[in-house]
Motif scaffolding. Structure first.
Motif, PDB file in Angstrom:
ATOM      1  N   LYS A   1      -6.677 -43.055  -2.242  1.00  0.00           N
ATOM      2  CA  LYS A   1      -7.563 -44.261  -2.861  1.00  0.00           C
ATOM      3  C   LYS A   1      -7.587 -45.356  -2.177  1.00  0.00           C
ATOM      4  O   LYS A   1      -8.540 -46.624  -1.346  1.00  0.00           O
ATOM      5  CB  LYS A   1      -7.410 -44.371  -3.984  1.00  0.00           C
ATOM      6  N   THR A   2      -5.996 -45.976  -1.395  1.00  0.00           N
ATOM      7  CA  THR A   2      -6.018 -47.307  -1.149  1.00  0.00           C
ATOM      8  C   THR A   2      -5.976 -47.251   0.419  1.00  0.00           C
ATOM      9  O   THR A   2      -6.740 -48.309   1.337  1.00  0.00           O
ATOM     10  CB  THR A   2      -4.035 -46.981  -1.224  1.00  0.00           C
ATOM     11  N   ALA A   3      -6.200 -46.073   0.900  1.00  0.00           N
ATOM     12  CA  ALA A   3      -6.811 -45.726   1.846  1.00  0.00           C
ATOM     13  C   ALA A   3      -7.986 -45.757   2.835  1.00  0.00           C
ATOM     14  O   ALA A   3      -8.791 -45.536   3.802  1.00  0.00           O
ATOM     15  CB  ALA A   3      -5.659 -45.022   2.909  1.00  0.00           C
ATOM     16  N   GLY A   4      -8.500 -45.647   0.894  1.00  0.00           N
ATOM     17  CA  GLY A   4     -10.449 -45.158   1.438  1.00  0.00           C
ATOM     18  C   GLY A   4     -10.367 -44.079   2.555  1.00  0.00           C
ATOM     19  O   GLY A   4     -11.711 -43.654   2.738  1.00  0.00           O
ATOM     20  N   ASP A   5      -9.557 -43.402   1.726  1.00  0.00           N
ATOM     21  CA  ASP A   5      -9.979 -41.737   2.084  1.00  0.00           C
ATOM     22  C   ASP A   5     -10.378 -40.658   1.045  1.00  0.00           C
ATOM     23  O   ASP A   5      -9.580 -40.453   0.305  1.00  0.00           O
ATOM     24  CB  ASP A   5      -7.979 -41.300   2.741  1.00  0.00           C
ATOM     25  N   SER A   6     -11.375 -40.493   0.831  1.00  0.00           N
ATOM     26  CA  SER A   6     -11.972 -40.202   0.228  1.00  0.00           C
ATOM     27  C   SER A   6     -11.828 -38.185   0.397  1.00  0.00           C
ATOM     28  O   SER A   6     -11.726 -37.926  -0.741  1.00  0.00           O
ATOM     29  CB  SER A   6     -13.820 -40.031  -0.394  1.00  0.00           C
ATOM     30  N   ALA A   7     -11.944 -37.964   1.574  1.00  0.00           N
ATOM     31  CA  ALA A   7     -11.498 -37.015   1.909  1.00  0.00           C
ATOM     32  C   ALA A   7     -10.451 -36.050   1.082  1.00  0.00           C
ATOM     33  O   ALA A   7     -10.116 -35.326   0.610  1.00  0.00           O
ATOM     34  CB  ALA A   7     -11.843 -35.769   3.033  1.00  0.00           C
ATOM     35  N   SER A   8      -9.076 -37.103   1.011  1.00  0.00           N
ATOM     36  CA  SER A   8      -7.865 -37.124   0.461  1.00  0.00           C
ATOM     37  C   SER A   8      -7.720 -37.141  -0.216  1.00  0.00           C
ATOM     38  O   SER A   8      -6.875 -36.239  -1.479  1.00  0.00           O
ATOM     39  CB  SER A   8      -6.967 -37.973   1.475  1.00  0.00           C
ATOM     40  N   MET A   9      -8.070 -37.107  -1.592  1.00  0.00           N
ATOM     41  CA  MET A   9      -8.849 -37.993  -2.507  1.00  0.00           C
ATOM     42  C   MET A   9      -9.166 -36.913  -2.878  1.00  0.00           C
ATOM     43  O   MET A   9      -8.494 -36.331  -4.264  1.00  0.00           O
ATOM     44  CB  MET A   9      -9.651 -38.713  -3.060  1.00  0.00           C
ATOM     45  N   ILE A  10     -10.081 -35.877  -2.590  1.00  0.00           N
ATOM     46  CA  ILE A  10     -10.685 -35.008  -2.858  1.00  0.00           C
ATOM     47  C   ILE A  10      -9.612 -33.693  -3.027  1.00  0.00           C
ATOM     48  O   ILE A  10      -9.445 -33.169  -3.716  1.00  0.00           O
ATOM     49  CB  ILE A  10     -11.842 -34.611  -2.585  1.00  0.00           C
ATOM     50  N   ASN A  11      -8.672 -33.725  -1.749  1.00  0.00           N
ATOM     51  CA  ASN A  11      -7.868 -32.801  -1.933  1.00  0.00           C
ATOM     52  C   ASN A  11      -6.738 -33.145  -2.428  1.00  0.00           C
ATOM     53  O   ASN A  11      -6.342 -32.194  -3.058  1.00  0.00           O
ATOM     54  CB  ASN A  11      -7.114 -32.975  -0.098  1.00  0.00           C
ATOM     55  N   ALA A  12      -6.479 -34.011  -3.542  1.00  0.00           N
ATOM     56  CA  ALA A  12      -5.146 -33.945  -4.139  1.00  0.00           C
ATOM     57  C   ALA A  12      -5.681 -33.869  -5.456  1.00  0.00           C
ATOM     58  O   ALA A  12      -4.687 -33.108  -6.219  1.00  0.00           O
ATOM     59  CB  ALA A  12      -5.095 -35.696  -4.161  1.00  0.00           C
ATOM     60  N   LEU A  13      -7.147 -33.439  -6.005  1.00  0.00           N
ATOM     61  CA  LEU A  13      -7.689 -33.421  -6.724  1.00  0.00           C
ATOM     62  C   LEU A  13      -7.272 -31.397  -6.628  1.00  0.00           C
ATOM     63  O   LEU A  13      -7.096 -31.149  -8.284  1.00  0.00           O
ATOM     64  CB  LEU A  13      -8.485 -33.587  -7.187  1.00  0.00           C
ATOM     65  N   MET A  14      -7.856 -30.980  -5.033  1.00  0.00           N
ATOM     66  CA  MET A  14      -7.868 -29.531  -5.475  1.00  0.00           C
ATOM     67  C   MET A  14      -6.152 -29.716  -5.849  1.00  0.00           C
ATOM     68  O   MET A  14      -6.170 -28.070  -6.185  1.00  0.00           O
ATOM     69  CB  MET A  14      -8.276 -29.001  -4.208  1.00  0.00           C
ATOM     70  N   PHE A  15      -5.430 -30.173  -5.020  1.00  0.00           N
ATOM     71  CA  PHE A  15      -3.669 -29.348  -4.796  1.00  0.00           C
ATOM     72  C   PHE A  15      -3.541 -29.232  -6.620  1.00  0.00           C
ATOM     73  O   PHE A  15      -2.795 -28.389  -6.751  1.00  0.00           O
ATOM     74  CB  PHE A  15      -3.071 -30.334  -4.388  1.00  0.00           C
ATOM     75  N   ARG A  16      -3.716 -30.271  -7.236  1.00  0.00           N
ATOM     76  CA  ARG A  16      -3.297 -30.391  -8.870  1.00  0.00           C
ATOM     77  C   ARG A  16      -3.640 -29.278  -9.526  1.00  0.00           C
ATOM     78  O   ARG A  16      -3.137 -28.117 -10.403  1.00  0.00           O
ATOM     79  CB  ARG A  16      -3.729 -31.885  -9.342  1.00  0.00           C
ATOM     80  N   ALA A  17      -5.106 -28.826  -9.156  1.00  0.00           N
ATOM     81  CA  ALA A  17      -5.887 -27.562  -9.472  1.00  0.00           C
ATOM     82  C   ALA A  17      -4.979 -25.741  -8.785  1.00  0.00           C
ATOM     83  O   ALA A  17      -5.826 -25.349  -9.906  1.00  0.00           O
ATOM     84  CB  ALA A  17      -7.239 -27.632  -9.655  1.00  0.00           C
ATOM     85  N   VAL A  18      -3.923 -26.081  -8.051  1.00  0.00           N
ATOM     86  CA  VAL A  18      -3.971 -24.744  -7.829  1.00  0.00           C
ATOM     87  C   VAL A  18      -2.978 -24.345  -8.627  1.00  0.00           C
ATOM     88  O   VAL A  18      -1.969 -25.016  -9.519  1.00  0.00           O
ATOM     89  CB  VAL A  18      -3.102 -25.114  -6.212  1.00  0.00           C
ATOM     90  N   GLU A  19      -3.101 -22.644  -9.122  1.00  0.00           N
ATOM     91  CA  GLU A  19      -1.708 -22.148  -9.820  1.00  0.00           C
ATOM     92  C   GLU A  19      -0.289 -22.725  -9.036  1.00  0.00           C
ATOM     93  O   GLU A  19       0.378 -22.444  -8.544  1.00  0.00           O
ATOM     94  CB  GLU A  19      -1.440 -20.730  -9.739  1.00  0.00           C
ATOM     95  N   ARG A  20       0.722 -22.877 -10.123  1.00  0.00           N
ATOM     96  CA  ARG A  20       2.221 -22.757  -9.540  1.00  0.00           C
ATOM     97  C   ARG A  20       2.597 -21.687 -10.355  1.00  0.00           C
ATOM     98  O   ARG A  20       2.585 -21.090 -11.004  1.00  0.00           O
ATOM     99  CB  ARG A  20       2.748 -23.812 -10.870  1.00  0.00           C
ATOM    100  N   ASN A  21       3.968 -21.507  -9.373  1.00  0.00           N
ATOM    101  CA  ASN A  21       4.702 -19.538  -9.914  1.00  0.00           C
ATOM    102  C   ASN A  21       5.064 -19.874 -11.079  1.00  0.00           C
ATOM    103  O   ASN A  21       6.084 -21.178 -11.406  1.00  0.00           O
ATOM    104  CB  ASN A  21       5.549 -19.122  -8.504  1.00  0.00           C
TER     105      ASN A  21
END
Length: 281
Positions: free
Chosen positions: A93-113
């Motif tokens: 968000k600080t870098a103004g990188d919306s694609a990476s913002m979206i990726n961070a949200l996707m990472f949050r949703a990945v299953e944890r072992n």
């Protein structure tokens, strides 16, 4: 003499082993690299500013025993994955990188072992700094009780947050997990894959991903968001056209004829504009 030599050799080996860096403990069924593309991107974004000195985001997808080896100053391991996503989101968000913002949200949703088939991972009880991250939690083992409904809700929540950022909400489906394994499988094998060299992610490359919702269900969930609807106002003191700038994503400028509203002299025009978001993959 043989016993003494053996003792010396074992002592030296133990000393060397103790000096080696700690690596993630391998479980019977590792899968932390199944969504490798998402993992790699969040790693890059996290490293822009990593105040908690997290060794690597991959540790947050492991069970507690292995996760704590790379958690840095994070002590609540149930919130480790959220902490990674939260900091990565802030950096993007600080870098103004919306694609990476979206990726961070996707990472949050990945299953944890977890330690076995059908075992749920603990949920974080702390509130993330970014509300977008706070709206999402991790997928659960597909063989766990109520997993189908739980994981579907997670994907739909993620799709909404992606849509708010102007991304393609269908990307949420890529965070899905594997087909459910058997709870009676004592080996913990389940259905999974793990390949750190597959840049796409072996769960996708090997067609092992089971989508939690349909494309139509995603579209229905974001129907009120994905069009990036916004409104704005303009005041006209004469009968000229009023130019109204509407705050939406992307920004849209609309021209409104105020001839019919010239009396009284000052009139307010409210405009609602629907603009198609730009998909980012």
């Amino acid at each position: 003499m043989v016993c003494i030599k053996s003792f010396i050799v074992l002592s030296v080996f133990s000393a060397v082993a103790a000096a080696l860096p700690a690596f993630p403990q391998r479980r019977e069924v590792p899968q932390e690299h199944s969504h490798e593309a998402i993992l790699r991107t969040v790693r890059t974004t996290l490293n822009l500013n990593n105040p908690d000195k997290i060794v690597d985001p991959v540790f947050s997808l492991l069970g507690d025993a292995a996760a704590k080896q790379g958690a840095g100053s994070i002590t609540d391991l149930a919130c480790f994955q959220q902490a990674v996503a939260d900091q990565a989101f802030t950096n993007a968000k600080t870098a103004g990188d919306s694609a990476s913002m979206i990726n961070a949200l996707m990472f949050r949703a990945v299953e944890r072992n977890t330690g076995g088939v059908g075992v749920k991972s603990a949920l974080c009880t702390q509130t993330a700094k970014n509300p977008e991250v706070a709206a999402i939690t991790q997928h659960q083992d597909p063989a766990s009780d109520g997993a189908a409904a739980t994981n579907k809700a997670i994907v739909l929540a993620l799709a909404k947050e992606i849509a708010k950022l102007g991304g393609d909400p269908q990307l949420a489906l890529q965070t899905g997990t594997f087909a459910p394994g058997s709870k009676s499988d004592n080996t913990g094998k389940g259905n999974s894959c793990d390949d750190a060299n597959d840049a796409t992610g072996c769960i996708i490359s090997q067609k092992l991903l089971v989508e939690d919702a349909t494309a139509a269900e995603i579209n229905a969930a974001v129907a009120g968001i994905s069009g990036s609807t916004g409104s704005g106002t303009a005041t006209s003191t004469d009968c000229a056209d009023a130019t109204v700038t509407v705050t939406v994503t992307p920004t849209v400028t609309a021209t409104v004829d105020t001839a019919a509203t010239c009396a009284p002299p000052s009139s307010t025009v409210v405009v609602t504009v629907t603009a198609a978001p730009t998909a980012r993959r």
